[in-house]
Design a protein around this motif. Sequence first.
Motif, PDB file in Angstrom:
ATOM      1  N   LEU A  26      27.580  57.582  65.415  1.00 54.95           N
ATOM      2  CA  LEU A  26      28.172  56.488  66.187  1.00 54.95           C
ATOM      3  C   LEU A  26      27.502  56.455  67.547  1.00 54.95           C
ATOM      4  CD1 LEU A  26      30.514  54.459  66.979  1.00 54.95           C
ATOM      5  CD2 LEU A  26      31.769  56.487  67.681  1.00 54.95           C
ATOM      6  N   VAL A  27      27.084  55.266  67.973  1.00 55.73           N
ATOM      7  CA  VAL A  27      26.591  55.087  69.336  1.00 55.73           C
ATOM      8  C   VAL A  27      27.436  54.003  69.985  1.00 55.73           C
ATOM      9  CG1 VAL A  27      24.755  53.442  68.715  1.00 55.73           C
ATOM     10  CG2 VAL A  27      24.588  54.731  70.836  1.00 55.73           C
ATOM     11  N   ARG A  28      27.892  54.281  71.202  1.00 58.58           N
ATOM     12  CA  ARG A  28      28.631  53.304  72.004  1.00 58.58           C
ATOM     13  C   ARG A  28      27.663  52.755  73.046  1.00 58.58           C
ATOM     14  NH1 ARG A  28      32.566  57.412  71.337  1.00 58.58           N
ATOM     15  NH2 ARG A  28      34.272  56.630  70.061  1.00 58.58           N
ATOM     16  N   LEU A  29      27.488  51.444  73.006  1.00 56.13           N
ATOM     17  CA  LEU A  29      26.553  50.787  73.908  1.00 56.13           C
ATOM     18  C   LEU A  29      27.261  50.337  75.183  1.00 56.13           C
ATOM     19  CD1 LEU A  29      24.693  48.754  71.163  1.00 56.13           C
ATOM     20  CD2 LEU A  29      23.982  50.896  72.230  1.00 56.13           C
ATOM     21  N   PRO A  30      26.509  50.153  76.264  1.00 53.29           N
ATOM     22  CA  PRO A  30      27.121  49.778  77.540  1.00 53.29           C
ATOM     23  C   PRO A  30      27.934  48.485  77.502  1.00 53.29           C
ATOM     24  CG  PRO A  30      24.879  50.523  77.895  1.00 53.29           C
ATOM     25  CD  PRO A  30      25.085  50.432  76.405  1.00 53.29           C
ATOM     26  N   ASP A  31      27.636  47.575  76.550  1.00 60.44           N
ATOM     27  CA  ASP A  31      28.398  46.329  76.457  1.00 60.44           C
ATOM     28  C   ASP A  31      29.723  46.508  75.716  1.00 60.44           C
ATOM     29  OD1 ASP A  31      27.670  46.523  73.773  1.00 60.44           O
ATOM     30  OD2 ASP A  31      26.533  44.659  73.735  1.00 60.44           O
ATOM     31  N   GLY A  32      30.027  47.742  75.300  1.00 60.14           N
ATOM     32  CA  GLY A  32      31.281  48.020  74.610  1.00 60.14           C
ATOM     33  C   GLY A  32      31.172  47.984  73.095  1.00 60.14           C
ATOM     34  N   SER A  33      30.039  47.534  72.576  1.00 58.89           N
ATOM     35  CA  SER A  33      29.882  47.490  71.123  1.00 58.89           C
ATOM     36  C   SER A  33      29.549  48.883  70.589  1.00 58.89           C
ATOM     37  CB  SER A  33      28.800  46.485  70.727  1.00 58.89           C
ATOM     38  OG  SER A  33      27.544  46.875  71.228  1.00 58.89           O
ATOM     39  N   GLU A  34      29.781  49.052  69.308  1.00 62.82           N
ATOM     40  CA  GLU A  34      29.492  50.314  68.638  1.00 62.82           C
ATOM     41  C   GLU A  34      28.647  50.041  67.401  1.00 62.82           C
ATOM     42  OE1 GLU A  34      33.252  52.068  67.636  1.00 62.82           O
ATOM     43  OE2 GLU A  34      33.625  52.720  69.677  1.00 62.82           O
ATOM     44  N   VAL A  35      27.760  50.947  67.099  1.00 66.86           N
ATOM     45  CA  VAL A  35      26.966  50.888  65.877  1.00 66.86           C
ATOM     46  C   VAL A  35      27.218  52.198  65.143  1.00 66.86           C
ATOM     47  CG1 VAL A  35      24.651  50.631  64.897  1.00 66.86           C
ATOM     48  CG2 VAL A  35      25.239  49.439  67.017  1.00 66.86           C
ATOM     49  N   ARG A  36      27.501  52.094  63.834  1.00 67.76           N
ATOM     50  CA  ARG A  36      27.815  53.268  63.021  1.00 67.76           C
ATOM     51  C   ARG A  36      26.867  53.353  61.836  1.00 67.76           C
ATOM     52  NH1 ARG A  36      33.338  54.931  63.893  1.00 67.76           N
ATOM     53  NH2 ARG A  36      34.306  53.559  65.414  1.00 67.76           N
ATOM     54  N   ALA A  37      26.573  54.587  61.418  1.00 69.54           N
ATOM     55  CA  ALA A  37      25.708  54.790  60.257  1.00 69.54           C
ATOM     56  C   ALA A  37      26.083  56.106  59.589  1.00 69.54           C
ATOM     57  CB  ALA A  37      24.250  54.805  60.682  1.00 69.54           C
ATOM     58  N   HIS A  38      25.615  56.267  58.347  1.00 74.51           N
ATOM     59  CA  HIS A  38      25.921  57.473  57.582  1.00 74.51           C
ATOM     60  C   HIS A  38      24.657  58.039  56.959  1.00 74.51           C
ATOM     61  CE1 HIS A  38      29.790  55.420  57.823  1.00 74.51           C
ATOM     62  NE2 HIS A  38      30.287  56.639  57.821  1.00 74.51           N
ATOM     63  N   ALA A  60      19.713  63.579  60.386  1.00 75.43           N
ATOM     64  CA  ALA A  60      18.483  62.813  60.576  1.00 75.43           C
ATOM     65  C   ALA A  60      18.552  61.488  59.831  1.00 75.43           C
ATOM     66  CB  ALA A  60      17.283  63.627  60.110  1.00 75.43           C
ATOM     67  N   ARG A  61      19.097  61.513  58.627  1.00 73.29           N
ATOM     68  CA  ARG A  61      19.213  60.276  57.847  1.00 73.29           C
ATOM     69  C   ARG A  61      20.189  59.305  58.499  1.00 73.29           C
ATOM     70  NH1 ARG A  61      18.972  63.281  51.940  1.00 73.29           N
ATOM     71  NH2 ARG A  61      16.692  63.385  51.883  1.00 73.29           N
ATOM     72  N   ALA A  62      21.277  59.819  59.044  1.00 76.05           N
ATOM     73  CA  ALA A  62      22.239  58.956  59.741  1.00 76.05           C
ATOM     74  C   ALA A  62      21.614  58.361  61.003  1.00 76.05           C
ATOM     75  CB  ALA A  62      23.505  59.739  60.080  1.00 76.05           C
ATOM     76  N   LEU A  63      20.888  59.183  61.759  1.00 76.48           N
ATOM     77  CA  LEU A  63      20.248  58.685  62.974  1.00 76.48           C
ATOM     78  C   LEU A  63      19.145  57.677  62.658  1.00 76.48           C
ATOM     79  CD1 LEU A  63      20.098  61.995  65.016  1.00 76.48           C
ATOM     80  CD2 LEU A  63      21.544  59.992  65.500  1.00 76.48           C
ATOM     81  N   ASN A  64      18.428  57.891  61.563  1.00 76.12           N
ATOM     82  CA  ASN A  64      17.415  56.930  61.142  1.00 76.12           C
ATOM     83  C   ASN A  64      18.063  55.587  60.810  1.00 76.12           C
ATOM     84  OD1 ASN A  64      14.632  56.277  60.406  1.00 76.12           O
ATOM     85  ND2 ASN A  64      15.449  56.142  58.330  1.00 76.12           N
ATOM     86  N   GLU A  65      19.160  55.618  60.078  1.00 76.37           N
ATOM     87  CA  GLU A  65      19.885  54.381  59.756  1.00 76.37           C
ATOM     88  C   GLU A  65      20.409  53.722  61.033  1.00 76.37           C
ATOM     89  OE1 GLU A  65      21.576  51.147  57.992  1.00 76.37           O
ATOM     90  OE2 GLU A  65      20.126  52.533  57.128  1.00 76.37           O
ATOM     91  N   GLN A  69      19.545  49.922  62.414  1.00 73.97           N
ATOM     92  CA  GLN A  69      20.580  48.944  62.776  1.00 73.97           C
ATOM     93  C   GLN A  69      20.400  48.460  64.211  1.00 73.97           C
ATOM     94  OE1 GLN A  69      24.671  49.848  61.767  1.00 73.97           O
ATOM     95  NE2 GLN A  69      23.988  51.108  60.037  1.00 73.97           N
ATOM     96  N   LEU A  70      20.015  49.369  65.118  1.00 71.10           N
ATOM     97  CA  LEU A  70      19.786  48.966  66.505  1.00 71.10           C
ATOM     98  C   LEU A  70      18.586  48.019  66.614  1.00 71.10           C
ATOM     99  CD1 LEU A  70      20.486  52.362  68.269  1.00 71.10           C
ATOM    100  CD2 LEU A  70      21.779  50.239  68.607  1.00 71.10           C
ATOM    101  N   LEU A  71      17.533  48.285  65.843  1.00 71.24           N
ATOM    102  CA  LEU A  71      16.390  47.363  65.827  1.00 71.24           C
ATOM    103  C   LEU A  71      16.795  45.988  65.323  1.00 71.24           C
ATOM    104  CD1 LEU A  71      13.512  49.655  64.530  1.00 71.24           C
ATOM    105  CD2 LEU A  71      13.603  48.488  66.745  1.00 71.24           C
ATOM    106  N   THR A  72      17.574  45.943  64.261  1.00 74.43           N
ATOM    107  CA  THR A  72      18.046  44.669  63.707  1.00 74.43           C
ATOM    108  C   THR A  72      18.904  43.931  64.724  1.00 74.43           C
ATOM    109  OG1 THR A  72      17.961  45.529  61.455  1.00 74.43           O
ATOM    110  CG2 THR A  72      19.388  43.624  61.838  1.00 74.43           C
TER     111      THR A  72
END
Length: 91
Positions: A26-38, A60-65, A69-72
């Motif tokens: 899980l990453v929490r971005l400064p705008d308040g949004s969150e991106v999750r991966a497994h 590593a696989r979760a961070l790659n995903e 998602q962040l690129l998209t």
Amino acid sequence: MMHTTVGWHVELEFREDEQHTEAAALVRLPDGSEVRAHGHATRHHTDPHQPRVGEEIAGARALNELAMQLLTKAHGEIDSASGRTSHSINV
């Protein structure tokens, strides 16, 4: 020239049994949004039990995903702001 420092908080959690490791990122971005991966790792039955290795692979696989998602997300924001399709860079 002004420099801005921004911090992102990334969390990784693991669930494990004797054969499997699952990672949730899980990453929490400064705008308040969150991106999750497994991510997932499976130990071959002939391999020794090494929980840390399973965590590294699943993490590593979760961070790659998460990165994909962040690129998209970023390309979608570029497209919205510019009114054109941005070109992604393959990782």
